[in-house]
Design a protein around this motif. Sequence first.
Motif, short mmCIF file in Angstrom:
data_model
loop_
_atom_site.label_atom_id
_atom_site.label_comp_id
_atom_site.label_asym_id
_atom_site.label_seq_id
_atom_site.Cartn_x
_atom_site.Cartn_y
_atom_site.Cartn_z
N LEU A 94 13.84 123.21 -14.17
CA LEU A 94 13.27 122.58 -15.47
C LEU A 94 14.41 122.83 -16.32
CD1 LEU A 94 9.88 123.96 -15.98
CD2 LEU A 94 10.70 121.80 -15.50
N ILE A 95 14.82 121.77 -17.09
CA ILE A 95 15.93 121.90 -17.89
C ILE A 95 15.51 121.50 -19.35
CG2 ILE A 95 18.11 120.68 -18.70
CD1 ILE A 95 17.78 119.22 -15.73
N ARG A 96 15.73 122.31 -20.34
CA ARG A 96 15.43 122.18 -21.68
C ARG A 96 16.79 121.34 -22.31
NH1 ARG A 96 11.05 124.55 -22.85
NH2 ARG A 96 10.29 126.28 -21.78
N TYR A 97 16.63 120.28 -22.93
CA TYR A 97 17.49 119.58 -23.25
C TYR A 97 17.36 118.86 -24.65
CZ TYR A 97 19.92 114.93 -22.99
OH TYR A 97 20.69 113.90 -23.48
N ARG A 98 18.26 119.05 -25.60
CA ARG A 98 18.14 118.27 -26.82
C ARG A 98 18.82 117.15 -27.05
NH1 ARG A 98 16.05 119.97 -31.59
NH2 ARG A 98 16.96 119.32 -33.42
N THR A 99 18.24 116.15 -27.24
CA THR A 99 19.02 114.90 -27.72
C THR A 99 19.40 114.81 -29.05
OG1 THR A 99 18.62 112.56 -27.42
CG2 THR A 99 16.90 113.57 -28.12
N LYS A 100 20.32 113.90 -29.31
CA LYS A 100 20.99 113.81 -30.62
C LYS A 100 20.61 112.40 -30.98
CE LYS A 100 25.11 116.25 -29.57
NZ LYS A 100 26.59 116.34 -29.01
N LEU A 101 19.54 111.61 -30.41
CA LEU A 101 18.76 110.67 -30.70
C LEU A 101 18.13 110.80 -32.08
CD1 LEU A 101 18.15 108.86 -27.41
CD2 LEU A 101 19.81 108.12 -28.97
N GLN A 102 18.06 110.10 -33.19
CA GLN A 102 17.31 110.18 -34.26
C GLN A 102 16.17 109.44 -34.18
OE1 GLN A 102 18.15 112.45 -36.80
NE2 GLN A 102 19.78 113.08 -35.01
N GLU A 103 16.31 108.03 -33.86
CA GLU A 103 14.99 107.14 -34.05
C GLU A 103 14.06 107.78 -32.59
OE1 GLU A 103 14.23 104.67 -35.58
OE2 GLU A 103 15.85 104.27 -36.68
N GLU A 104 12.63 107.73 -33.34
CA GLU A 104 11.50 108.17 -32.40
C GLU A 104 11.43 106.99 -31.07
OE1 GLU A 104 6.75 107.97 -33.06
OE2 GLU A 104 7.89 109.44 -34.40
N ALA A 105 11.60 105.96 -31.57
CA ALA A 105 11.61 104.96 -30.62
C ALA A 105 12.51 105.27 -29.39
CB ALA A 105 11.56 103.29 -31.02
N GLY A 106 13.69 105.62 -29.78
CA GLY A 106 14.80 105.96 -28.80
C GLY A 106 14.55 107.17 -28.26
N ILE A 107 13.98 108.20 -28.68
CA ILE A 107 13.59 108.96 -28.01
C ILE A 107 12.54 109.04 -26.90
CG2 ILE A 107 12.62 111.48 -28.00
CD1 ILE A 107 13.89 111.87 -31.00
N VAL A 108 11.61 108.24 -27.27
CA VAL A 108 10.40 107.75 -26.31
C VAL A 108 10.90 106.95 -25.43
CG1 VAL A 108 8.46 106.20 -25.97
CG2 VAL A 108 8.67 107.60 -27.94
N LEU A 109 12.05 105.94 -25.58
CA LEU A 109 12.71 105.33 -24.26
C LEU A 109 13.63 106.21 -23.45
CD1 LEU A 109 13.48 102.69 -23.21
CD2 LEU A 109 15.41 102.61 -24.76
#
Length: 162
Positions: A94-109
């Motif tokens: 299991l990897i805990r990962y923090r994205t730098k994406l800001q847009e909610e749609a981008g995070i969903v994608l």
Amino acid sequence: MTSSFYQTLILKTLLFFLIWLLLSESFDLFHMGLGLLAAFGVAWFNTDRSTSRFTIPRLRIVWYFLWLVGRILQSGFHLSVLILHPALPIDPKLIRYRTKLQEEAGIVLLGNSITLTPGTITVEVNSQDLVVHAMDDKSAHDVTSLHMDQRIAGLFGEKGME
């Protein structure tokens, strides 16, 4: 509602109707009418009626989709090799990962793209934090290398990630 909304609604309805026709293989008037009605309903509920903060150029979507299909094929081949190997060299994690994406749609994608890629699945998304299950180190590298983040950031025009 703007003309952009109606264009999007019509395009989505046609695409959903085409999918309906391909999956149902029923070309009589009743089933086609039912499919068109269902396609319109799904398109209506899934088309944003507010003004969006971003627009995604269609060509970028096509390039991302083609890139993602390539990643899916590569990961599928890798996973097949893992499964067919006599020693079964899987090392799930299991990897805990923090994205730098800001847009909610981008995070969903991003979460959906990870899940579509064989060998990885998005287990949890909480704001910008994702928990991803990976079958081995190579599958984990697909997530932690930031390639998907950068591609999706390019779609949404987010600065500093492209």
